[in-house]
Design a protein around this motif. Sequence first.
Motif, short mmCIF file in Angstrom:
data_model
loop_
_atom_site.label_atom_id
_atom_site.label_comp_id
_atom_site.label_asym_id
_atom_site.label_seq_id
_atom_site.Cartn_x
_atom_site.Cartn_y
_atom_site.Cartn_z
N GLY A 167 0.96 -1.15 0.05
CA GLY A 167 0.09 0.00 0.04
C GLY A 167 0.86 1.48 0.05
O GLY A 167 2.15 1.19 -0.28
N ASP A 168 0.01 2.32 0.15
CA ASP A 168 0.83 3.73 0.24
C ASP A 168 1.66 3.86 1.33
O ASP A 168 1.45 3.31 2.49
CB ASP A 168 -0.02 4.88 0.08
CG ASP A 168 -0.98 4.84 -1.20
OD1 ASP A 168 -0.41 4.08 -1.99
OD2 ASP A 168 -2.04 5.29 -0.95
N LEU A 169 2.58 4.54 1.43
CA LEU A 169 3.65 4.79 2.48
C LEU A 169 2.96 6.02 3.03
O LEU A 169 2.46 7.30 2.60
CB LEU A 169 4.86 5.44 1.87
CG LEU A 169 6.14 5.64 2.86
CD1 LEU A 169 6.27 4.22 3.42
CD2 LEU A 169 7.42 6.12 2.23
N VAL A 170 2.74 5.97 4.59
CA VAL A 170 1.85 6.65 5.45
C VAL A 170 2.86 7.50 6.19
O VAL A 170 2.66 8.60 6.41
CB VAL A 170 1.07 5.89 6.16
CG1 VAL A 170 0.12 7.18 7.04
CG2 VAL A 170 0.07 5.11 5.42
N VAL A 171 3.89 6.86 6.59
CA VAL A 171 4.69 7.46 7.70
C VAL A 171 6.22 7.27 7.01
O VAL A 171 6.54 6.12 6.79
CB VAL A 171 4.43 7.12 9.02
CG1 VAL A 171 5.60 7.66 9.91
CG2 VAL A 171 3.30 7.49 9.74
N ALA A 172 6.90 8.19 7.13
CA ALA A 172 8.31 7.90 6.64
C ALA A 172 9.19 8.85 7.49
O ALA A 172 9.44 10.12 7.20
CB ALA A 172 8.29 8.33 5.04
N TRP A 173 9.46 8.19 8.63
CA TRP A 173 10.21 8.98 9.46
C TRP A 173 11.83 8.76 9.20
O TRP A 173 12.21 7.44 9.15
CB TRP A 173 9.94 9.11 10.77
CG TRP A 173 8.56 9.70 11.24
CD1 TRP A 173 8.05 10.67 10.63
CD2 TRP A 173 7.83 9.49 12.37
NE1 TRP A 173 6.77 11.16 11.43
CE2 TRP A 173 6.68 10.15 12.30
CE3 TRP A 173 7.83 8.51 13.58
CZ2 TRP A 173 5.45 10.33 13.33
CZ3 TRP A 173 6.80 8.33 14.38
CH2 TRP A 173 5.93 9.26 14.08
N THR A 174 12.58 9.87 9.61
CA THR A 174 13.94 9.52 9.76
C THR A 174 14.66 9.50 11.14
O THR A 174 14.19 10.30 11.86
CB THR A 174 14.96 10.59 9.12
OG1 THR A 174 14.36 10.76 7.68
CG2 THR A 174 16.41 9.97 8.87
N LEU A 175 14.77 8.30 11.68
CA LEU A 175 15.16 8.30 12.83
C LEU A 175 16.72 8.53 13.19
O LEU A 175 17.49 8.37 12.51
CB LEU A 175 15.21 6.54 13.54
CG LEU A 175 13.64 6.12 13.36
CD1 LEU A 175 13.86 4.72 13.76
CD2 LEU A 175 12.63 6.84 14.09
N HIS A 176 16.92 9.35 14.34
CA HIS A 176 17.98 10.28 14.41
C HIS A 176 18.77 9.73 15.65
O HIS A 176 18.41 10.26 16.68
CB HIS A 176 17.66 11.69 14.77
CG HIS A 176 18.37 12.77 14.33
ND1 HIS A 176 19.24 13.03 13.03
CD2 HIS A 176 19.19 13.54 15.33
CE1 HIS A 176 20.14 14.05 13.09
NE2 HIS A 176 20.06 14.29 14.25
N LEU A 181 22.50 12.89 22.44
CA LEU A 181 21.22 13.68 23.18
C LEU A 181 19.98 13.00 23.05
O LEU A 181 19.33 12.93 24.32
CB LEU A 181 21.31 15.11 22.52
CG LEU A 181 21.77 16.25 23.62
CD1 LEU A 181 22.01 17.63 22.97
CD2 LEU A 181 21.05 16.14 25.01
N ASN A 182 19.81 12.50 21.99
CA ASN A 182 18.32 11.78 21.78
C ASN A 182 18.29 10.73 22.53
O ASN A 182 17.14 10.53 23.13
CB ASN A 182 18.32 11.53 20.25
CG ASN A 182 17.67 12.64 19.50
OD1 ASN A 182 17.42 13.67 19.96
ND2 ASN A 182 17.26 12.39 18.06
N PRO A 184 24.78 16.29 16.80
CA PRO A 184 25.28 15.41 15.55
C PRO A 184 24.67 14.03 15.62
O PRO A 184 24.93 13.24 16.90
CB PRO A 184 26.65 15.46 15.49
CG PRO A 184 26.87 16.05 16.74
CD PRO A 184 25.77 16.80 17.37
N ALA A 185 24.31 13.35 14.60
CA ALA A 185 23.89 11.79 14.96
C ALA A 185 25.05 10.99 14.47
O ALA A 185 25.63 11.44 13.53
CB ALA A 185 22.44 11.50 13.90
N PHE A 186 25.23 9.94 15.08
CA PHE A 186 26.13 9.12 14.82
C PHE A 186 25.60 7.99 13.86
O PHE A 186 26.49 7.32 13.22
CB PHE A 186 26.97 8.35 15.87
CG PHE A 186 25.89 7.99 16.96
CD1 PHE A 186 25.41 6.67 16.43
CD2 PHE A 186 25.78 8.59 18.17
CE1 PHE A 186 24.58 5.88 17.78
CE2 PHE A 186 25.01 7.94 19.11
CZ PHE A 186 24.55 6.83 19.12
N ALA A 187 24.47 7.82 13.82
CA ALA A 187 23.67 6.90 12.98
C ALA A 187 22.23 7.38 12.54
O ALA A 187 21.72 8.05 13.53
CB ALA A 187 23.58 5.47 13.53
#
Lengths: 287, 321
Positions: free
Chosen positions: B90-99, B103-104, B147-150
């Motif tokens: 189906g369609d993509l509803v949520v496309a989040w980039t996990l950061h 700190l996160n 800054p994210a390390f991944a």
Amino acid sequence: MAIKFNRVDFKYKGDDKKGYLALSNISLSIQGEGEFITLIGETGSGKTTLVQHMNALLVANSGSVDIYGIKVEKQAVKKKKIRLNPIRKKVGLVFQFPEYQLFEETVLKDITFGPKNFGVPEAEAIETAQRVIRIVGLDESYLDRSPFNLSGGEKKRVSIAGILAMEPDILILDEPTSGLDPMGRNALLKVFYDIHEKLNKTVIIITHDMNTVYEYAKRVLVMRDSYLVYDGDPVDLFTTKNIENWNLDVPDILNLMHRMEQDLGITLTSRPRSAAALTNALEEVLR
Amino acid sequence: MKNIVIGRFVPGKGFLYRMDPRTKIISLVLLMASAFVIRNFTAMFMAIGFMALLLVAGRINIFRVLSGLRPLMYLLAFTFIFQLLFNTQGDLVVAWTLHYSPLNILMVTALVMLWFFTKRHVKFKFFFFLATLVGAVALVANLRLGPAFATGTLDIYESALTTGFFIVMRLMIIVTLSTVLTLTTKPTDLNLGLESVMSPLKVFRIRTEEMAMIISISLRYIPTLLDEANKIMLAQASRGVDFSEGKFKAKIMQIVSLLVPMFIISFKRSDELANAMEARSFVPGQPRTRLHQLTWGLADTAALVVSLLALTAVITTRVVM
Ligand SMILES: Nc1ncnc2c1ncn2[C@@H]1O[C@H](COP(=O)(O)OP(=O)(O)OP(=O)(O)O)[C@@H](O)[C@H]1O
Ligand SMILES: [Mg+2]
């Protein structure tokens, strides 16, 4: 005061919303030493429920039970503010039905289970087990047997031994002599009485046998329909209270004395509570 | 322990109590089948509405049924999350980039700590847990702190949401329906009903009476055994077993101390039950007379018609649409 009930109500959650009221407004106190109490009352009157409050297995819906200075209350227990294990070390409870207690492979392991939970070293626990198994009237050969192949009476004795091994300050026995032969019953009662006499411990026994009550008890509690209706001396109970209302009956000795008085015109000067005492009293009068 | 209501009969009034057990069993099967066939939202919401109506009209305590669903919660949540992660149709509803940045991660840890220390004061523990989980994911996805390390991605597709929703709803409907059946049917009636419903199977030389007996005895003994477990826990607690705390090794010991008497008592119970049945001259397979005859009423016909209609309606919508 070792155990103190403050206006305790207890409800079993049931199938309907109301639940089943098993204890109503119970207040009483029990000393930590030197008491020999019997708890009587008709079937379903709440005796088992009452004693299960004494070592915090059940917790009052309203009111509280003080056990050795620890206030056992609904809220406190729910939030795990108090540790209940120390209470159970001090107040030992033998269950009405031994099947619920026995589970180890051998009788020895089963008897040492309690003490080991309270941190007693293995060797010491085994020594205790060898001692208590004889106290309850079995010999050491039973220690290696499986608790499940025992007869009902033997199971009962093993479950009593399991609690005795914990050496509690207060010993509570829920119908300890049901299902035992008469000799064994008397011997066990003697054991409990000895524990009380020699070690000055408090013993509480639930029983349906009025003779036991009359002969041994220093204090009687009578439950009726979730209420504690009597708390006091056994002689008073049987001579002045209308006990038929509570579905109790009169001990054999009192019956006998009554008959002697009516049919033979013999009135005793004292109030004997055992067969031996009765003979002595008779001797005195007849002489 | 007491919360588990599956299999427990609770006396009460209401039309469900007066209905023929055969009707209830057949309707249960028909409605369950309908729940499985349903594929569109309108129908599913109508089904849920129908369930609510049934509970209200049958004067059944909704909270009792809901609390019966509680043990199922984790299964449902797991199924749903599984769908979210692995269904990619189906369609993509949520496309989040996990950061993932230090700190996160710190913030997520703080959140988890907060959950851990406050959970015992919260009434609905399970929902609190879910909220924490969602919160943690949302934190990582939406906040870019340092800054994210991944980095990772979280993609949720439309079909994942809908399939997950349908599976969860279906399971809930099925469990609710069965709970309603056992809640309102006396074990003896249930037995009679099952026997009667299964009797066509006799053609295949299947011993239906015995099967009915087995099913109803098992259902009957679930709550009894739970009560027994409760009593054993009390007896062990009085010997210093603390079921609420302890190290891993102690935990194992506690479970053993619960399970062994459970087994012994169940075996003993079944032995006693067998003897008691034999003492009353129960012989498997022999024809028996009945004290209570089942009676078929107007309400029964109506219930069957309604269930059949529901099933046909669902099937036609599925075929047509
Ligand atoms: N687990 C339970 N759930 C619901 N009700 C219970 C439970 N245990 C006991 N009751 C009810 O509470 C009442 C008091 O029970 P309790 O076991 O304290 O009686 P008792 O005085 O010990 O009786 P007995 O002399 O038969 O041992 C009884 O009417 C019983 O039906
Ligand atoms: Mg009892």
